[in-house]
Design a protein around this motif. Sequence first.
Motif, short mmCIF file in Angstrom:
data_model
loop_
_atom_site.label_atom_id
_atom_site.label_comp_id
_atom_site.label_asym_id
_atom_site.label_seq_id
_atom_site.Cartn_x
_atom_site.Cartn_y
_atom_site.Cartn_z
N LEU A 146 -3.03 11.00 -0.82
CA LEU A 146 -3.94 10.79 -1.95
C LEU A 146 -3.75 9.43 -2.60
O LEU A 146 -4.58 9.01 -3.40
CB LEU A 146 -3.75 11.90 -3.00
CG LEU A 146 -4.11 13.31 -2.53
CD1 LEU A 146 -3.90 14.32 -3.65
CD2 LEU A 146 -5.55 13.36 -2.03
N THR A 147 -2.66 8.73 -2.29
CA THR A 147 -2.44 7.38 -2.83
C THR A 147 -2.95 6.30 -1.88
O THR A 147 -2.66 5.12 -2.12
CB THR A 147 -0.96 7.16 -3.12
OG1 THR A 147 -0.22 7.22 -1.89
CG2 THR A 147 -0.42 8.22 -4.07
N ARG A 148 -3.64 6.68 -0.83
CA ARG A 148 -4.14 5.68 0.12
C ARG A 148 -5.13 4.76 -0.58
O ARG A 148 -6.03 5.22 -1.27
CB ARG A 148 -4.80 6.36 1.31
CG ARG A 148 -5.29 5.37 2.38
CD ARG A 148 -5.86 6.12 3.56
NE ARG A 148 -4.83 6.85 4.28
CZ ARG A 148 -4.06 6.31 5.21
NH1 ARG A 148 -4.20 5.03 5.54
NH2 ARG A 148 -3.14 7.04 5.82
N ARG A 149 -4.96 3.49 -0.37
CA ARG A 149 -5.82 2.48 -1.00
C ARG A 149 -6.41 1.56 0.05
O ARG A 149 -5.82 1.35 1.12
CB ARG A 149 -5.02 1.69 -2.02
CG ARG A 149 -3.85 0.90 -1.44
CD ARG A 149 -2.90 0.50 -2.53
NE ARG A 149 -2.27 1.66 -3.11
CZ ARG A 149 -1.68 1.66 -4.31
NH1 ARG A 149 -1.66 0.55 -5.04
NH2 ARG A 149 -1.11 2.74 -4.77
N PHE A 150 -7.58 1.03 -0.25
CA PHE A 150 -8.27 0.10 0.65
C PHE A 150 -8.03 -1.31 0.15
O PHE A 150 -8.32 -1.64 -1.00
CB PHE A 150 -9.77 0.41 0.69
CG PHE A 150 -10.53 -0.45 1.65
CD1 PHE A 150 -10.55 -0.16 3.01
CD2 PHE A 150 -11.23 -1.56 1.21
CE1 PHE A 150 -11.25 -0.95 3.90
CE2 PHE A 150 -11.93 -2.36 2.09
CZ PHE A 150 -11.94 -2.05 3.44
N ILE A 151 -7.51 -2.18 1.02
CA ILE A 151 -7.16 -3.56 0.69
C ILE A 151 -8.27 -4.47 1.20
O ILE A 151 -8.54 -4.53 2.41
CB ILE A 151 -5.81 -3.96 1.31
CG1 ILE A 151 -4.75 -2.88 1.04
CG2 ILE A 151 -5.37 -5.31 0.78
CD1 ILE A 151 -4.44 -2.67 -0.40
N CYS A 152 -8.92 -5.17 0.28
CA CYS A 152 -9.99 -6.09 0.69
C CYS A 152 -9.43 -7.31 1.42
O CYS A 152 -10.13 -7.93 2.22
CB CYS A 152 -10.78 -6.53 -0.53
SG CYS A 152 -11.90 -5.26 -1.17
N ASP A 153 -8.18 -7.67 1.13
CA ASP A 153 -7.56 -8.82 1.80
C ASP A 153 -7.12 -8.39 3.20
O ASP A 153 -5.93 -8.23 3.49
CB ASP A 153 -6.36 -9.29 0.98
CG ASP A 153 -5.77 -10.57 1.54
OD1 ASP A 153 -6.37 -11.15 2.47
OD2 ASP A 153 -4.68 -10.99 1.09
N GLY A 154 -8.08 -8.21 4.09
CA GLY A 154 -7.81 -7.79 5.45
C GLY A 154 -8.61 -6.57 5.87
O GLY A 154 -8.59 -6.20 7.04
N CYS A 155 -9.28 -5.90 4.91
CA CYS A 155 -10.14 -4.75 5.22
C CYS A 155 -9.35 -3.64 5.93
O CYS A 155 -9.73 -3.18 7.01
CB CYS A 155 -11.34 -5.17 6.07
SG CYS A 155 -12.33 -6.50 5.34
N TYR A 156 -8.24 -3.23 5.35
CA TYR A 156 -7.43 -2.15 5.94
C TYR A 156 -6.97 -1.24 4.81
O TYR A 156 -7.07 -1.58 3.62
CB TYR A 156 -6.25 -2.72 6.71
CG TYR A 156 -5.24 -3.46 5.86
CD1 TYR A 156 -4.12 -2.82 5.34
CD2 TYR A 156 -5.42 -4.82 5.56
CE1 TYR A 156 -3.20 -3.50 4.57
CE2 TYR A 156 -4.50 -5.51 4.79
CZ TYR A 156 -3.40 -4.84 4.30
OH TYR A 156 -2.50 -5.52 3.52
N SER A 157 -6.46 -0.07 5.20
CA SER A 157 -5.97 0.90 4.22
C SER A 157 -4.44 0.95 4.28
O SER A 157 -3.82 0.63 5.30
CB SER A 157 -6.56 2.29 4.48
OG SER A 157 -6.12 2.78 5.74
N LEU A 158 -3.84 1.41 3.17
CA LEU A 158 -2.40 1.42 3.05
C LEU A 158 -1.98 2.58 2.16
O LEU A 158 -2.67 2.90 1.19
CB LEU A 158 -1.89 0.09 2.46
CG LEU A 158 -0.38 -0.12 2.39
CD1 LEU A 158 0.20 -0.21 3.78
CD2 LEU A 158 -0.07 -1.38 1.60
#
Length: 416
Positions: free
Chosen positions: A195-207
């Motif tokens: 539930l803490t997964r976030r989408f990073i615009c600096d690379g277009c990936y999730s973390l």
Amino acid sequence: MGVQGQPTAQGQSELFVQESRASLAVGDNQMAGPLDLREEAGPGPLGLKEESPAPPAELESSSMALGLVRAGACLLLGLLVCPACTRACLMCFVTDKERIRICQMFVGMKAWKTKVCDEKFQLAFKDLLKTEINYDERNNLHDSFTQMVHSLQETAVAKGFYTKAFSKAAEEMKKAILQLKKVPACVPPCGVQELTRRFICDGCYSLICKLPLNCPGEGRAGVLGSPPHGGLRVRVSPAGETPLSPVKDVTVNRGDQAMFSCVVDFQLPKEDISYSWKFAKGGVRTQDMSYFRDLPRARGSVARIRPAKPVHAGTYSCVIRHDVRPVARLYFFLNVTGPPPRAETELQVTFREVVRWSRKEPEVVEPWKPGLGELLTNPWALTWEDLCLLAALVAVMVASLTVLVWMFCRWYFSGI
């Protein structure tokens, strides 16, 4: 009159050479004139835009084809020169084709103008480079960018200025991002917190949070006795008094109830959550999964052992899974100490007596039943019932003998 989007001297010379080569390729002998930036220039004294003569009709189709080729080449060159710009939120939700199409609607089909427009487009969204959003809000943000693309296309059709349009679009996207659901914070010290997964615009990936799968035990725990309601009373060391142990200690007296709760501090998904338990017997304290065996009867987040016996001592492992993926793993070491409770001892003694007891048949005095010899020698032993029975038996025998003699005589005399 100032000109918006004016390239630098080096960039102007490169663009001038490209424009001259294009003129030679299409057979145009005219020298390249001043830069044609009518879409970028500000209004004149009367509020009108400065315009240059339109290209000849016979060169329109050739210029369009050549412009598309040169726009693609310039875009690839721009990606190599400015790699950081390719990682903004704009690049994650707006394709290269859509950006080029928007710039062509603003500045026309000339490649160098499209390149300058695309650079301005990316520059307007540079503040969104480090943006992080909730992973579940990706579709909502994608819809916002789609609406932005349609709005820019409408502005281009209305002959608006692309620099102002890009800045306005970037500000609107910032407001849209602020309205999205926030990313939940990571809850240490362990677990795959989906539930803490976030989408990073600096690379277009999730973390997601970088935390270990194994959850440490909270100090050392012990059972002080069995409460009236049959639960488990545990004493836990205060935080900071002792370092966290990878295995949580649970000590119970023999005959008491031992209970293990497979719970974590972070929020789990609401669906497809399952629990599996394993046991390493023999009093082994370990985290090596090769020592563990499945406990098929243990299901759910709570496991109970009642009454606890020395054979139950060892390490217990609980694995929380979301669908089939492990989310967290907890370890408990059970130590069974002390003699059995007094009530259990008395019960065991009573049980042994019951098992060893065998039922004895009571003595019964059976009545005397004389035989035939005794009756012949002692006729006084016959009762009236015996005499009646004997008379009936003699009568039956005499009648049978009479019938047999009669049948024989009839047969014999019938043959004469």
